[in-house]
Design an enzyme around this catalytic site. Structure first.
Site, PDB file in Angstrom:
ATOM      1  N   HIS A  29     -24.664  32.816  22.849  1.00 30.78           N
ATOM      2  CA  HIS A  29     -24.616  31.467  22.263  1.00 30.78           C
ATOM      3  C   HIS A  29     -23.463  31.344  21.273  1.00 30.78           C
ATOM      4  CE1 HIS A  29     -28.780  29.951  23.452  1.00 30.78           C
ATOM      5  NE2 HIS A  29     -28.685  31.155  23.985  1.00 30.78           N
ATOM      6  N   ASP A  70     -26.628  24.806  17.525  1.00 33.83           N
ATOM      7  CA  ASP A  70     -27.297  25.276  18.740  1.00 33.83           C
ATOM      8  C   ASP A  70     -28.635  24.561  18.936  1.00 33.83           C
ATOM      9  OD1 ASP A  70     -26.966  27.872  20.670  1.00 33.83           O
ATOM     10  OD2 ASP A  70     -29.078  27.336  20.387  1.00 33.83           O
TER      11      ASP A  70
END
Ligand SMILES: O=c1ccn([C@@H]2O[C@H](COP(=O)(O)OP(=O)(O)O[C@H]3O[C@H](CO)[C@@H](O)[C@H](O)[C@H]3O)[C@@H](O)[C@H]2O)c(=O)[nH]1
Length: 472
Positions: free
Chosen positions: A19, A122
């Site tokens: 990520h 995120d």
């Protein structure tokens, strides 16, 4: 006259390599467009991020402390440090405690002479939405997944009741979606339950709500690959939020350095590059890696070792396990034919090496993109999460890979057998299916590289994105 304050974007990655890395690539792309970027992260992640962005003075780091939480090993600030995926939920819950320090940092920025144009955070950091709304800053969400996977997950969440009545291998029909492969309930793994009452579902419900109310969605993919699914995905967002397909994000830097030069020259070759340089036949090596999150048991790793040995092809294998060692007698058998590396490798560089002709991969989205860009076909072996969807997409949708095949039961464990691995490697590296997968991967790689070049769709979308954020 003092120069006007630089446009400023705040980026808050989830603390997992798969990520964080694409958001570092986005940070670099923005900094090259004269945008100041502040990356918010925790102290131990800040150290590795600082090493990954050494030549970008427009990128700043702002550290907030990671909370000490019962149930998590001390000092664990990244999913790659979790002893197993059983600790994933406690880790996710711990990140919610970052809200207060995040909000304090954001408030200071908002009051400064360079208030942020937006926060890109995120999907798992859903709490950032409330803080952004309170301070009047647009929040964009980043998932790290493909458009297709996100749209499938969102739709299957909404249609969970119908899906739960199906048996595992029944085809799943998602209203309004044109799927490039036959989706089954088995492909949906954790999201196929109609029982949204378990603790993980509770956590996901919160972040999915925050996701849907975000100002926009940043996607590490390119329109030619996924344009059919963008309307489906956008239909799950409120307030007219749109998706911005900006990828493959890692290519911006490569493009500016000159693709050929940076892909093929190594000033300071690593052990793996040196070894690859010794392999004289192009496309002869299979690269093996299962990413940074999936747990792979020692007995499964044994099967991989035997399978690679049986296949007869040279291999480069990046192993993440701290407990596994080669089965006895294997070292001699593979010594002239394989390299096993337990440190972090430069996967993008490996995939772009002329000796590498295939990738035995867990099909994390970053690995899929990196393989496609390098024109390397995939032997797909999904293990968790979106990897099942990525694998189907690359094999049945894009035709740029083949599946690893059968599993067999060993005690309580289900293993992919050494025979399946050996046969899969042989087909990918030397068979007809492998040849056509390589051709498809090469063709897709060309489209991916064009996407981020001047005039390409991802490049132009990045310009539009910046224009839309900047006050007139
Ligand atoms: O030694 C290594 C190991 C990994 N990588 C890089 O690490 C990234 C790994 O990302 P990915 O292939 O996506 O795997 P995971 O880290 O396992 O990915 C998680 O995050 C992805 C993006 O959301 C999801 O698609 C996956 O299912 C999820 O496991 C890639 O850029 C690799 O190049 C290296 O460079 N060197």
């Amino acid at each position: 006259m003092p120069s006007p304050p630089a446009s400023h974007v705040v980026i808050f990655p989830f603390m997992a390599q798969g990520h964080t890395l694409p958001l570092l690539d986005l940070s670099k792309a923005l900094s090259r467009r004269q945008i100041k970027v502040t990356i918010i992260t925790t102290p131990s992640n800040a150290k590795s991020i600082a090493k990954a962005v050494p030549h970008h003075p427009a990128i700043h780091l702002n550290e907030i402390p990671f909370p000490a939480v019962d149930g998590l090993p001390e000092g664990c600030e990244n999913t790659s440090q979790l002893p197993s995926m059983e600790f994933f939920l406690p880790f996710l819950r711990a990140t919610k405690q970052l809200q207060k320090p995040f909000e304090q940092v954001l408030e200071t920025m908002v009051k400064s002479n360079a208030p942020p144009l937006c926060v890109i955070s995120d999907f798992f950091l859903g709490f950032t939405l409330a803080s952004c709304q309170a301070l009047g800053v647009p929040r964009l969400v980043f998932h790290g997944m493909s458009v297709l996977s996100m749209a499938i997950y969102k739709s299957s969440w909404v249609n969970a009741a119908q899906i739960s009545s199906l048996s595992v291998l029944d085809p799943v029909d998602l209203p309004g979606m044109k799927l490039p492969f036959t989706l089954t309930k088995a492909d949906l793994e954790t999201s196929n339950s109609s029982n949204h009452d378990d603790p993980m579902s509770h956590f996901l419900k919160e972040v999915v709500e925050a996701d849907a109310n975000s100002w926009g969605v940043i996607i590490n993919s390119f329109e030619e690959l996924e344009k059919d699914h963008i309307p489906s995905l956008e239909s799950f967002y409120m307030n007219g939020a749109r998706t911005w397909c900006l990828g493959p994000l890692f290519l911006y830097e490569k493009m500016e350095e000159g693709l050929e030069k940076s892909f093929n020259q190594n000033q300071d070759p690593s052990v793996s590059t040196q070894w690859l340089n010794e392999q004289s036949t192009p496309d002869s090596v299979i690269y093996v890696s299962f990413g940074t999150q999936a747990d792979v048991s020692d007995s499964q790793l044994d099967e991989v070792a035997f399978g690679l040995e049986e296949s007869g092809f040279p291999f480069l294998w990046a192993v993440r396990s701290k407990t596994w060692s080669l089965p006895s007698g294997m070292e001699e058998k593979i010594q002239n034919r394989g390299l096993i590396v337990s440190e972090w490798v430069d996967q993008r560089q490996i995939l772009s090496h002329h000796a590498v002709g295939g990738f035995l991969s867990h099909c994390g989205w970053n690995s899929v993109l990196e393989s496609v860009v390098a024109g390397v076909p995939i032997l797909a072996w999904p293990m968790i999460a979106d990897q099942y969807l990525n694998a189907k997409f690359i094999v049945n949708g894009a035709g740029a890979g083949i599946s690893v095949g059968r599993v067999r039961n060993q005690g309580s464990e289900t293993l992919v057998s050494r025979q399946s691995i050996a046969e899969g490697v042989e087909e990918l590296m030397g068979g007809q299916e492998g040849r056509s997968a390589r051709e498809r991967a090469e063709a897709l790689g060309t489209v991916a590289r064009t996407a981020v070049q001047k005039g390409g769709p991802s490049h132009d979308t990045l310009s539009k994105f910046i224009d839309q954020l900047r006050p007139c």
